[in-house]
Write a protein that holds these residues in place. Structure first.
Motif, PDB file in Angstrom:
ATOM      1  N   ASN A 341      10.606   0.306   1.623  1.00  0.00           N
ATOM      2  CA  ASN A 341      11.962  -0.477   1.976  1.00  0.00           C
ATOM      3  C   ASN A 341      12.480   0.119   3.436  1.00  0.00           C
ATOM      4  OD1 ASN A 341      11.795  -2.337  -0.032  1.00  0.00           O
ATOM      5  ND2 ASN A 341      13.271  -1.165  -1.294  1.00  0.00           N
ATOM      6  N   ALA A 342      12.410   1.350   3.354  1.00  0.00           N
ATOM      7  CA  ALA A 342      12.912   2.153   4.735  1.00  0.00           C
ATOM      8  C   ALA A 342      12.066   1.944   5.845  1.00  0.00           C
ATOM      9  CB  ALA A 342      13.035   3.684   4.444  1.00  0.00           C
ATOM     10  N   TRP A 343      10.796   2.001   5.503  1.00  0.00           N
ATOM     11  CA  TRP A 343       9.836   1.766   6.612  1.00  0.00           C
ATOM     12  C   TRP A 343       9.992   0.276   7.246  1.00  0.00           C
ATOM     13  CZ3 TRP A 343       7.098   3.962  10.112  1.00  0.00           C
ATOM     14  CH2 TRP A 343       5.976   3.185  10.766  1.00  0.00           C
ATOM     15  N   GLU A 344       9.900  -0.650   6.415  1.00  0.00           N
ATOM     16  CA  GLU A 344      10.226  -1.936   6.825  1.00  0.00           C
ATOM     17  C   GLU A 344      11.242  -2.159   7.874  1.00  0.00           C
ATOM     18  OE1 GLU A 344      10.119  -4.748   3.711  1.00  0.00           O
ATOM     19  OE2 GLU A 344       8.080  -4.477   3.286  1.00  0.00           O
ATOM     20  N   THR A 345      12.389  -1.362   7.428  1.00  0.00           N
ATOM     21  CA  THR A 345      13.751  -1.463   8.344  1.00  0.00           C
ATOM     22  C   THR A 345      13.425  -0.979   9.697  1.00  0.00           C
ATOM     23  OG1 THR A 345      15.051  -1.595   6.414  1.00  0.00           O
ATOM     24  CG2 THR A 345      16.053  -0.942   8.676  1.00  0.00           C
ATOM     25  N   ILE A 346      12.671   0.190   9.809  1.00  0.00           N
ATOM     26  CA  ILE A 346      12.531   1.066  10.909  1.00  0.00           C
ATOM     27  C   ILE A 346      11.437   0.192  11.710  1.00  0.00           C
ATOM     28  CG2 ILE A 346      11.255   2.976  11.947  1.00  0.00           C
ATOM     29  CD1 ILE A 346      12.577   4.563   9.452  1.00  0.00           C
ATOM     30  N   ARG A 347      10.502  -0.318  11.165  1.00  0.00           N
ATOM     31  CA  ARG A 347       9.579  -0.914  12.011  1.00  0.00           C
ATOM     32  C   ARG A 347      10.137  -2.210  12.861  1.00  0.00           C
ATOM     33  NH1 ARG A 347       4.689  -3.052   7.776  1.00  0.00           N
ATOM     34  NH2 ARG A 347       6.037  -4.786   6.900  1.00  0.00           N
ATOM     35  N   ASN A 351      10.662  -3.352  16.624  1.00  0.00           N
ATOM     36  CA  ASN A 351       9.626  -4.581  17.112  1.00  0.00           C
ATOM     37  C   ASN A 351       8.249  -4.307  16.658  1.00  0.00           C
ATOM     38  OD1 ASN A 351       9.563  -7.264  17.619  1.00  0.00           O
ATOM     39  ND2 ASN A 351       9.069  -6.782  19.805  1.00  0.00           N
ATOM     40  N   ARG A 352       8.052  -3.711  15.532  1.00  0.00           N
ATOM     41  CA  ARG A 352       6.438  -3.467  15.306  1.00  0.00           C
ATOM     42  C   ARG A 352       6.299  -3.927  13.853  1.00  0.00           C
ATOM     43  NH1 ARG A 352       2.798  -0.807  17.950  1.00  0.00           N
ATOM     44  NH2 ARG A 352       1.633  -1.722  16.487  1.00  0.00           N
ATOM     45  N   GLU A 353       6.594  -5.055  13.534  1.00  0.00           N
ATOM     46  CA  GLU A 353       6.556  -5.482  11.850  1.00  0.00           C
ATOM     47  C   GLU A 353       5.323  -5.432  11.432  1.00  0.00           C
ATOM     48  OE1 GLU A 353       9.381  -8.442  10.548  1.00  0.00           O
ATOM     49  OE2 GLU A 353      10.047  -8.633  12.641  1.00  0.00           O
ATOM     50  N   ASP A 354       4.012  -5.436  12.414  1.00  0.00           N
ATOM     51  CA  ASP A 354       2.797  -5.612  12.273  1.00  0.00           C
ATOM     52  C   ASP A 354       2.057  -3.997  11.664  1.00  0.00           C
ATOM     53  OD1 ASP A 354       3.053  -4.677  14.961  1.00  0.00           O
ATOM     54  OD2 ASP A 354       1.116  -4.837  15.047  1.00  0.00           O
ATOM     55  N   LEU A 355       3.045  -3.063  11.876  1.00  0.00           N
ATOM     56  CA  LEU A 355       2.438  -1.711  11.796  1.00  0.00           C
ATOM     57  C   LEU A 355       2.716  -1.386  10.077  1.00  0.00           C
ATOM     58  CD1 LEU A 355       1.108   0.400  13.704  1.00  0.00           C
ATOM     59  CD2 LEU A 355       3.523   1.512  13.794  1.00  0.00           C
ATOM     60  N   ARG A 356       1.649  -0.995   9.786  1.00  0.00           N
ATOM     61  CA  ARG A 356       1.867  -0.208   8.171  1.00  0.00           C
ATOM     62  C   ARG A 356       2.074   1.267   8.439  1.00  0.00           C
ATOM     63  NH1 ARG A 356      -3.261  -2.335   4.986  1.00  0.00           N
ATOM     64  NH2 ARG A 356      -4.114  -0.754   6.739  1.00  0.00           N
ATOM     65  N   LEU A 357       2.600   1.746   7.404  1.00  0.00           N
ATOM     66  CA  LEU A 357       2.669   3.259   7.276  1.00  0.00           C
ATOM     67  C   LEU A 357       1.415   3.927   7.456  1.00  0.00           C
ATOM     68  CD1 LEU A 357       4.808   5.521   7.264  1.00  0.00           C
ATOM     69  CD2 LEU A 357       4.657   5.459   4.865  1.00  0.00           C
ATOM     70  N   HIS A 358       0.419   3.485   6.824  1.00  0.00           N
ATOM     71  CA  HIS A 358      -1.041   3.739   6.616  1.00  0.00           C
ATOM     72  C   HIS A 358      -1.575   3.840   8.059  1.00  0.00           C
ATOM     73  CE1 HIS A 358      -4.561   5.057   4.547  1.00  0.00           C
ATOM     74  NE2 HIS A 358      -5.246   4.077   5.198  1.00  0.00           N
ATOM     75  N   ASP A 359      -1.342   2.795   8.814  1.00  0.00           N
ATOM     76  CA  ASP A 359      -1.627   2.998  10.367  1.00  0.00           C
ATOM     77  C   ASP A 359      -1.543   4.380  11.073  1.00  0.00           C
ATOM     78  OD1 ASP A 359      -2.887   0.398  10.085  1.00  0.00           O
ATOM     79  OD2 ASP A 359      -0.934  -0.712  10.797  1.00  0.00           O
ATOM     80  N   LEU A 360      -0.373   4.995  10.456  1.00  0.00           N
ATOM     81  CA  LEU A 360      -0.050   6.372  11.267  1.00  0.00           C
ATOM     82  C   LEU A 360      -1.264   7.388  11.104  1.00  0.00           C
ATOM     83  CD1 LEU A 360       3.800   6.750  10.762  1.00  0.00           C
ATOM     84  CD2 LEU A 360       2.214   5.324  12.686  1.00  0.00           C
ATOM     85  N   ARG A 361      -2.070   6.934  10.064  1.00  0.00           N
ATOM     86  CA  ARG A 361      -3.243   8.040  10.000  1.00  0.00           C
ATOM     87  C   ARG A 361      -4.261   7.692  10.918  1.00  0.00           C
ATOM     88  NH1 ARG A 361      -5.392  10.636   5.590  1.00  0.00           N
ATOM     89  NH2 ARG A 361      -7.337   9.360   5.440  1.00  0.00           N
ATOM     90  N   HIS A 362      -4.255   6.327  11.633  1.00  0.00           N
ATOM     91  CA  HIS A 362      -5.275   6.255  12.501  1.00  0.00           C
ATOM     92  C   HIS A 362      -4.769   6.716  13.662  1.00  0.00           C
ATOM     93  CE1 HIS A 362      -7.182   2.590  10.528  1.00  0.00           C
ATOM     94  NE2 HIS A 362      -6.536   3.025   9.791  1.00  0.00           N
TER      95      HIS A 362
END
Length: 412
Positions: A341-347, A351-362
């Motif tokens: 929930n917190a991550w969805e608000t931040i992204r 303006n990066r609603e396509d970005l998942r938290l797991h993408d930060l590992r990339h």
């Protein structure tokens, strides 16, 4: 095997064990094959002779021997129609065949098969002393939801009647069905449909292993689960976006996201690793932290070396935790059970609603690769991958990086 039924026989009888009444009712040949009719009550039955093996006592020797004998199976036909008589006869023939093969009475309805499968498979994971999963599943909510979807689609059918064409139709329908949110919707990915088909295939295999099904419809055509068609994620996270996201991680509601984001970007932490990390596993003196994850069936641990930024963020958050009473478990580094929930608000705010938290590992793997100072093997170990081919998927250079790379040809 059953003998002639009593006059007040239960219409829903599914057992062949009925006794002969004291006064035998009269029967005559019925209007359909293998049927007889009670002349007084009008009840219609299917009657099928069958050879069985029975223990017989030899009076001379006193020993029991297994001998062949003739017996009859009687089943009521309700309603007394040709179609129902044919169906009852087929049930009897199937029962005889299953008895010869040593099978239990087959469960044919898909909804019932799926229910049995869910009871066995959709249970929390159980691990042995070495952290190896020996039963159940780590994540069961999505799994249960997919079984419900499949039951809604196929629950009214018998597993024997579901064809390869039905599976193709289901796949096409799901791909056309968008994922709906409160005020928006998006196209359903082939990856999610592949997962649904994988669960459906497991249900058919489950029925096959129990001899409720002779062949899975998945075996009647080309593979329906096409992993190569899945789109690999190649999301880029710029330094500017990172700075903006971290600036939003303030206040009691979002302060925990700062160490979460920094640990993902600087340490390659998975979401599950972040949520399960304990303060007792963080060593500020040595600058290390333990990351625990389950890959396949086995528990894996790796030591993450903290950067200065990770160290500062963790110390800051540990001090802040003392003043936040709503944190459920302060023995955990993050303290909360969910980051979504917190991550969805931040992204959304960046303006990066396509970005998942797991993408930060990339992002973590890509930055290490772009530094030209870390080998691919070292990146593999830092990410905790067992296969180096998986590591290569995590290296996502941007267009600017590719443009700079091609300039090496101009240096000659």
């Amino acid at each position: 095997m059953s003998k002639k039924p009593k006059e007040n026989v239960d219409k829903n009888v599914d057992s062949a064990k009925t006794s002969i009444p004291k006064k035998k009712p009269k029967y005559k040949k019925g209007p359909f094959p293998y049927t007889v009719k009670n002349t007084s009550s009008g009840a219609l039955y299917v009657r099928k002779s069958v050879t069985v093996k029975k223990w017989k006592l030899d009076k001379a020797s006193g020993e029991r021997a297994l001998v062949k004998a003739q017996d009859q199976i009687w089943r009521v036909v309700e309603p007394p129609t040709a179609e129902q008589a044919k169906a009852v006869l087929q049930d009897i023939l199937d029962e005889i065949n299953n008895a010869r093969l040593g099978r239990a009475k087959p469960i044919t309805n898909f909804a019932e098969v799926a229910r049995r499968f869910r009871e066995l498979e959709a249970v929390p994971a159980v691990y042995d002393g070495d952290g190896r999963k020996i039963a159940g599943r780590r994540s069961i909510q999505t799994f249960k939801h997919i079984i419900e979807l499949l039951t809604e689609a196929f629950g009214h059918l018998d597993v024997h009647t579901i064809t390869y064409g039905d599976l193709e139709d289901y796949k096409a329908l799901r791909l056309k069905t968008p994922i709906k949110f409160k005020n928006s919707q998006r196209q359903r990915s082939i990856r999610s449909v592949n997962y649904e088909l994988a669960v459906l295939k497991q249900i058919f295999n489950f029925a096959y292993r129990r001899r409720w099904l002779d062949r899975s419809p998945f075996d009647d055509g080309k593979p329906l689960i096409d992993k190569n068609a899945e789109r690999r994620r190649n999301k880029i996270w710029t330094r500017a976006e990172e700075t903006k996201a971290l600036s939003l991680c303030s206040g009691k509601k979002y302060a925990h996201m700062k160490p979460a984001i920094i640990c993902a970007v600087d340490g390659g932490f998975r979401r599950g690793e972040l949520l399960h990390s304990k303060w007792s596993e963080v060593n500020f003196e040595t600058g290390t932290m333990v990351a625990r994850s389950y890959k396949g069936k086995t528990l894996h641990k790796r030591t993450v070396h903290l950067t200065r930024r990770m160290m500062a963020a963790l110390i800051e958050w540990k001090l802040a935790q003392r003043n936040i009473k709503t944190i459920p478990d302060k023995s955990l580094v993050i303290g909360y059970a969910n980051l979504q929930n917190a991550w969805e608000t931040i992204r959304k705010k960046i303006n990066r609603e396509d970005l998942r938290l797991h993408d930060l590992r990339h992002v973590f793997g890509t930055r290490l690769d772009q530094s030209k100072k870390v080998s691919l093997r070292e990146i593999q170990l830092l990410l905790g991958h067992s296969d180096i081919r998986t590591t290569q998927i995590y290296l996502n250079p941007s267009e600017e990086n590719l443009k700079e790379s091609i300039k090496v040809l101009e240096d000659d």
